[in-house]
Write a protein that holds these residues in place. Structure first.
Motif, short mmCIF file in Angstrom:
data_model
loop_
_atom_site.label_atom_id
_atom_site.label_comp_id
_atom_site.label_asym_id
_atom_site.label_seq_id
_atom_site.Cartn_x
_atom_site.Cartn_y
_atom_site.Cartn_z
N ARG A 110 -38.80 -104.87 35.09
CA ARG A 110 -37.95 -103.84 34.48
C ARG A 110 -38.75 -102.90 33.58
N LEU A 111 -39.97 -102.56 34.03
CA LEU A 111 -40.81 -101.64 33.28
C LEU A 111 -40.60 -100.22 33.76
N PRO A 112 -40.76 -99.23 32.89
CA PRO A 112 -40.61 -97.83 33.33
C PRO A 112 -41.73 -97.45 34.28
N ALA A 113 -41.40 -96.63 35.27
CA ALA A 113 -42.40 -96.18 36.24
C ALA A 113 -43.48 -95.38 35.52
N SER A 114 -44.75 -95.73 35.78
CA SER A 114 -45.88 -95.08 35.14
C SER A 114 -47.13 -95.40 35.94
N PRO A 115 -48.10 -94.47 36.00
CA PRO A 115 -49.35 -94.79 36.69
C PRO A 115 -50.07 -96.00 36.10
N VAL A 172 -64.27 -88.11 56.74
CA VAL A 172 -64.03 -87.84 55.32
C VAL A 172 -63.81 -89.15 54.56
N MET A 173 -63.24 -90.15 55.23
CA MET A 173 -62.96 -91.43 54.57
C MET A 173 -64.22 -92.21 54.24
N TYR A 174 -65.37 -91.82 54.82
CA TYR A 174 -66.64 -92.47 54.53
C TYR A 174 -67.32 -91.90 53.28
N ALA A 175 -66.79 -90.83 52.72
CA ALA A 175 -67.37 -90.22 51.53
C ALA A 175 -66.69 -90.75 50.28
N PRO A 176 -67.42 -90.87 49.16
CA PRO A 176 -66.79 -91.39 47.93
C PRO A 176 -65.62 -90.54 47.48
N MET A 177 -64.59 -91.22 46.98
CA MET A 177 -63.44 -90.58 46.37
C MET A 177 -63.22 -91.19 44.99
N PRO A 178 -62.62 -90.46 44.07
CA PRO A 178 -62.34 -91.04 42.75
C PRO A 178 -61.10 -91.93 42.79
N TRP A 179 -61.16 -93.03 42.05
CA TRP A 179 -60.05 -93.98 41.95
C TRP A 179 -59.71 -94.18 40.48
N SER A 180 -58.45 -94.11 40.13
CA SER A 180 -58.03 -94.43 38.77
C SER A 180 -58.16 -95.93 38.54
N ARG A 181 -58.61 -96.29 37.35
CA ARG A 181 -58.65 -97.70 36.97
C ARG A 181 -57.34 -98.15 36.33
N ASN A 182 -56.44 -97.21 36.11
CA ASN A 182 -55.10 -97.53 35.60
C ASN A 182 -55.15 -98.46 34.39
N ASN A 183 -56.01 -98.09 33.46
CA ASN A 183 -56.14 -98.81 32.19
C ASN A 183 -56.60 -100.25 32.34
N GLU A 184 -57.29 -100.58 33.46
CA GLU A 184 -57.88 -101.90 33.61
C GLU A 184 -59.35 -101.90 33.17
N GLN A 185 -59.89 -100.74 32.75
CA GLN A 185 -61.31 -100.66 32.42
C GLN A 185 -61.60 -101.24 31.05
N PRO A 187 -63.18 -101.31 27.25
CA PRO A 187 -63.24 -100.23 26.25
C PRO A 187 -64.53 -99.42 26.38
N GLY A 188 -64.36 -98.11 26.32
CA GLY A 188 -65.51 -97.22 26.35
C GLY A 188 -66.01 -96.84 27.72
N GLU A 189 -65.44 -97.45 28.79
CA GLU A 189 -65.88 -97.11 30.15
C GLU A 189 -64.96 -96.06 30.74
N PRO A 190 -65.44 -95.33 31.76
CA PRO A 190 -64.64 -94.24 32.35
C PRO A 190 -63.30 -94.75 32.89
N ARG A 215 -54.99 -90.79 44.28
CA ARG A 215 -54.26 -89.61 43.79
C ARG A 215 -54.09 -89.65 42.27
N ASP A 216 -53.88 -90.83 41.71
CA ASP A 216 -53.72 -90.95 40.26
C ASP A 216 -54.98 -90.57 39.50
N SER A 217 -56.13 -90.60 40.17
CA SER A 217 -57.38 -90.25 39.48
C SER A 217 -57.36 -88.82 38.98
N GLN A 218 -56.52 -87.98 39.56
CA GLN A 218 -56.54 -86.57 39.21
C GLN A 218 -56.00 -86.31 37.80
N ARG A 219 -55.42 -87.31 37.17
CA ARG A 219 -54.93 -87.14 35.80
C ARG A 219 -56.03 -87.37 34.75
N HIS A 220 -57.21 -87.80 35.21
CA HIS A 220 -58.28 -88.15 34.28
C HIS A 220 -59.30 -87.01 34.17
#
Length: 314
Positions: A110-115, A172-185, A187-190, A215-220
């Protein structure tokens, strides 16, 4: 790709080809282990079955369903012990979050939807994706009142279809893409890391795909902007995977265990509505396993903390 890992629903007209009922002896061995029994007895009773399931997971279609896990005979802590015992026959459990928890309770909190809220903690739909380990197991304790269906698709069948429809987007799928860590990183890391969704290991495409993390990486701040081709490639994977000609819908009932190879199978979950009574609400136990034969990119074999750039805690 031309291997048993390439399949469509037409290849499995009968669920008995991938669904196995645990025998009375296997159930009793799990009951005994859950109540404090020894590992050798568990292996003696389930060893032959585990060898067959391992073959299907690692060198076959990449999925099995086990039925009649003895949740009706065990307390909650005993269920967890028996489930970990079963997992130990197939691989080594690894952590699933920043705290290194070995088991995850999959239920709507029952948590609010959030990245920053991982979708397994909600009742929202999860599109096709893979998890951060060689194998993933889901034990059903309670199904949803309505919805929550599990769907699986051959990642290599999707690969072949991408190659047929648009080879450029596959590349294109073989090239690096950015991934959000969704606050699992730590402290102090990207807040994001970069990784290609597809890498070849031993000449075999290994797929790690969670499109909403990308897609969520675009907010960083500082995350590379996704190109039109990258967005189109993600969309093509989802379009193919969601085609009923490619996916199998797998029913979950109490005592079912779904086991998947994360590099050859993508899985999704439909949105669901729960019962009002808390004790009847949808509840699964998830287990992540590494195997003796590495299946995934080494960065992705040991759970969430490895994907964030650090080893699992001791």
């Amino acid at each position: 790709m031309d291997s048993p890992s390439v399949w469509t629903p037409a290849d499995f007209p009968d669920p008995s080809l991938w669904s196995f009922d645990l025998s009375p002896a296997e159930r009793q061995a799990l009951i005994d282990y859950g109540r404090g029994g020894t590992d050798p007895r568990l292996r003696s009773q389930l060893g032959a079955g585990a060898a067959q399931w391992t073959q299907l997971l690692n060198a076959g279609p990449g999925f099995v369903r086990l039925r009649n896990f003895p949740i009706d005979e065990l307390t909650d802590p005993q269920i967890e012990r028996a489930y970990l015992g079963l997992g130990s026959l197939l691989g080594t459990p690894v952590g699933q979050d920043r705290d290194g928890n070995i088991l995850s309770h999959i239920r709507d909190e029952r948590l609010p939807a959030s990245p920053d809220v991982r979708k397994y903690r909600t009742n929202l739909r999860q599109d096709f994706h893979s998890d951060g380990s060689d194998l993933v197991g889901l034990l059903c304790l309670h199904p949803a009142k309505v919805g929550g269906e599990s769907r699986i698709v051959s990642a290599h069948a999707v690969y072949n279809e991408m190659l047929r429809r648009d080879p450029h987007l596959l590349s294109v799928m073989y090239a690096p893409m950015p991934w959000s860590r969704n606050n699992e990183q730590p402290p102090g890391e990207p807040e994001f890391f970069e990784l290609a969704p597809i890498t070849d290991i031993g000449g075999v495409p290994r797929i790690f795909f969670v499109a909403w993390y990308i897609r969520d990486s675009q907010r960083h701040d500082g995350a590379p902007l996704l190109t039109d081709d990258q967005l189109a490639a993600l969309g093509l994977v989802e379009t193919i995977a969601n085609d009923p000609a490619f996916y199998i819908e797998m029913e979950f009932r109490p005592g079912d265990v779904q086991l998947l190879n994360n590099t050859t199978v993508l899985h999704s979950r439909e949105a669901y509505t729960d019962h009002d009574e808390p004790h009847l609400r949808r509840h699964l136990l998830r287990l992540w396993l590494t195997t003796d034969t590495p299946q995934a990119n080494e960065l992705l074999r040991s759970g969430i903390p490895v994907a964030t750039g650090r080893p699992l805690p001791a």
